[in-house]
Write an enzyme that holds these catalytic residues in place. Structure first.
Site, short mmCIF file in Angstrom:
data_model
loop_
_atom_site.label_atom_id
_atom_site.label_comp_id
_atom_site.label_asym_id
_atom_site.label_seq_id
_atom_site.Cartn_x
_atom_site.Cartn_y
_atom_site.Cartn_z
N ASP A 66 35.68 43.34 48.40
CA ASP A 66 36.43 43.36 47.15
C ASP A 66 37.93 43.32 47.39
O ASP A 66 38.67 42.68 46.63
CB ASP A 66 36.06 44.61 46.34
CG ASP A 66 34.59 44.62 45.95
OD1 ASP A 66 34.00 43.53 45.83
OD2 ASP A 66 34.02 45.71 45.77
N GLU A 101 39.55 37.24 37.15
CA GLU A 101 38.54 36.20 37.31
C GLU A 101 37.87 35.90 35.98
O GLU A 101 37.75 36.76 35.11
CB GLU A 101 37.48 36.64 38.32
CG GLU A 101 37.97 36.73 39.74
CD GLU A 101 36.87 37.14 40.70
OE1 GLU A 101 36.53 36.34 41.59
OE2 GLU A 101 36.36 38.26 40.56
N ASP A 132 40.14 42.57 41.11
CA ASP A 132 38.75 42.20 41.35
C ASP A 132 37.86 43.30 40.80
O ASP A 132 37.98 44.47 41.20
CB ASP A 132 38.49 42.01 42.85
CG ASP A 132 37.05 41.59 43.13
OD1 ASP A 132 36.72 40.42 42.92
OD2 ASP A 132 36.26 42.47 43.55
#
Length: 500
Positions: A405, A323, A227
């Site tokens: 996170d 992501e 992340d």
């Protein structure tokens, strides 16, 4: 142009070396790059002239079968037309023989690619932002670059020189032993070379077909979710329960105070004036070079840190989940744009993608709409809303309190297992996540006005009805998630990683 396909067991890799050319060699390098720009401008003008001519003829009522023929922009057609025009065109007739033919081929190839991108973008066959019609390159703003695909292209055995067509032997600033050893052993083959002026110096990048030995990650059976953020550049959580925090070095912020002082110094000097043709003063050139040196150092530090981070990730884990971030949209936030651009989110994903391929691993890209931050990593309940300023995730269902996170990284790690098993839980990016608000990605087609709802009383009744529907959906969601199997992670003390 078709993309080169390497042989089985080989990969295409770039080796870049800084050059130390002499005064005569630097003049020749600039001449080649200028020739590439001139050929590009000629091709753009040559193709566009037929378009505008047809448009003018059509406005005068000329029939379609009598209009000027279209000029194709394929690379063979551009090369044929340029070879015929370079002898008679006054822009090339006096000096085109001074440079290698590869310089002009570079400009023509770039023009052909630009027209292809324009056509595909107009036909909605190209991803990303809409691309306009190619325009001529300015002499003052165009980047200096030239590519060589044929001729004498080699790395000298002394490991201190490279040889390029028409340019001859040029000394390198650093040793070329890494590439020269592979060429001597027969495990590498040079395909092309590109010279480029960037960050205040000349570079030569070799495109090489390299034989890669089979490598395996240190922990091949462990999946890691990465992340990305601003405060912490990356938060990594793997399926074994280990969490790692990588602080953001923020190289640009560290040099911002120095850059402001240097920029004020440059603004006080007499700079160039393109409107009147005024040349900059010598003191301005010195101050501008000093400021550019700081910018170049920041860029080099950022690139070095990203390479070390992504190399460490791919060397330890075989499966990495990242992501699909909308970086272009994130840069529209004027408060965070500078820090997001300094972090280099897109570069991290690009490095991880090709480095996992070299190591025989896999990169899984989560859907852009996958709610990694809003989903509880313990019970899989999806929050309806989680503002950006809320940095701690608190689950209302199971009471889990965790860093935002870290929670997202755990969900990304669980996504790899869900993608292969298709469990249908919140970890599956193709599954329909629970949505207490009833919101979706699309704008609703119809809306109710005050008049349609009967004034204030009607609006109050409608609000009460929506609150009841939301409460029912939330209860259904809790009942559903209570029986859904989920993966839990043992809680361990996170460790900080630094990449100097």
């Amino acid at each position: 142009m078709k993309k080169f396909q390497p042989r089985p067991g080989f990969v295409v890799q770039a080796y870049r070396f800084a050059l130390d050319p002499g005064a005569v060699q630097e003049k020749a390098l600039r001449s080649h790059c200028g020739a590439a720009r001139a050929a590009y401008n000629w091709a753009v003008s040559w193709v566009s002239a037929s378009w505008w001519q047809r448009k003018a003829e059509a406005s005068y009522g000329v029939p379609d079968d009598q209009l000027t023929e279209w000029r194709t922009w394929s690379l063979p057609a551009l090369r044929k037309a340029f070879n015929q025009a370079k002898h008679t065109d006054c822009r090339f007739a006096d000096w085109w023989e001074e440079n290698s033919k590869e310089a002009y081929s570079t400009g023509l190839a770039n023009a052909a690619a630009a027209f292809d991108n324009y056509a595909k973008s107009k036909q909605d066959k190209r991803k990303g932002k809409r691309v306009g019609m190619p325009r001529r390159k300015s002499k003052h703003k165009a980047r200096l670059a030239c590519r060589f695909t044929t001729g004498t292209i080699r790395v000298e055995p002394d490991r201190r020189h490279v040889t390029l067509p028409r340019l001859g032997m040029i000394r390198t600033h650093e040793s070329t032993r890494k590439l020269q050893r592979r060429i001597a052993n027969g495990t590498a083959r040079v395909l092309s070379a590109t010279v480029r002026f960037e960050r205040g110096r000349w570079f030569c990048s070799f495109q090489v077909e390299v034989s890669k030995n089979a490598r395996t990650a240190a922990r091949p059976g462990v999946v890691v979710g990465v992340d990305l953020g601003v405060t912490c550049l990356a938060v990594m959580a793997d399926s074994a329960g280990e969490v790692q925090y990588v602080p953001n070095p923020a190289h640009y912020d560290a040099a911002l105070r120095h850059l402001k002082r240097l920029s004020r110094r440059v603004s006080r000097r007499q700079g160039p004036d393109r409107r009147t043709g005024g040349k900059p003063s010598r003191r301005w050139a010195i101050a501008n070079a000093e400021r550019n040196h700081v910018h170049h150092r920041v860029a080099n530090l950022r690139q070095d840190g990203l390479h070390k981070l992504t190399t460490a990730i791919t060397a330890e884990y075989a499966t990495v989940v990242v992501e699909d971030l909308n970086v272009a949209g994130m840069l529209r936030n004027r408060r965070l744009a500078r820090k997001i651009a300094d972090a280099g989110f897109a570069e991290i994903r690009r490095h991880i993608t090709y480095k996992t391929g070299w190591a025989g691993g896999e990169t899984i890209v989560a859907n852009r709409w996958y709610p990694s931050s809003k989903t509880c990593s313990n019970c899989r309940v999806v929050k309806a809303k989680l503002p950006l300023h809320v940095r701690v995730f608190a689950c209302d269902a199971c009471g889990l309190v965790i860093d935002r996170d870290e929670n997202a990284a755990r969900n990304l790690a669980a996504l790899a297992a869900a993608a292969t098993t298709g469990t249908g839980v919140a970890g599956d990016q193709d599954a329909q996540a629970s949505n207490p608000r009833g919101a979706d990605r699309k704008t609703r087609a119809t809306t109710r006005s005050r008049k349609a709802t009967g004034g204030r009383a009607g609006g109050a009744n409608l609000l009460h009805q929506r609150q009841e529907e939301t409460r029912d959906r939330h209860q259904d969601t809790e009942a559903h998630t209570s029986v859904t199997p989920s993966r839990t992670f043992p809680v361990e003390t996170p460790r900080m990683l630094t990449f100097d």
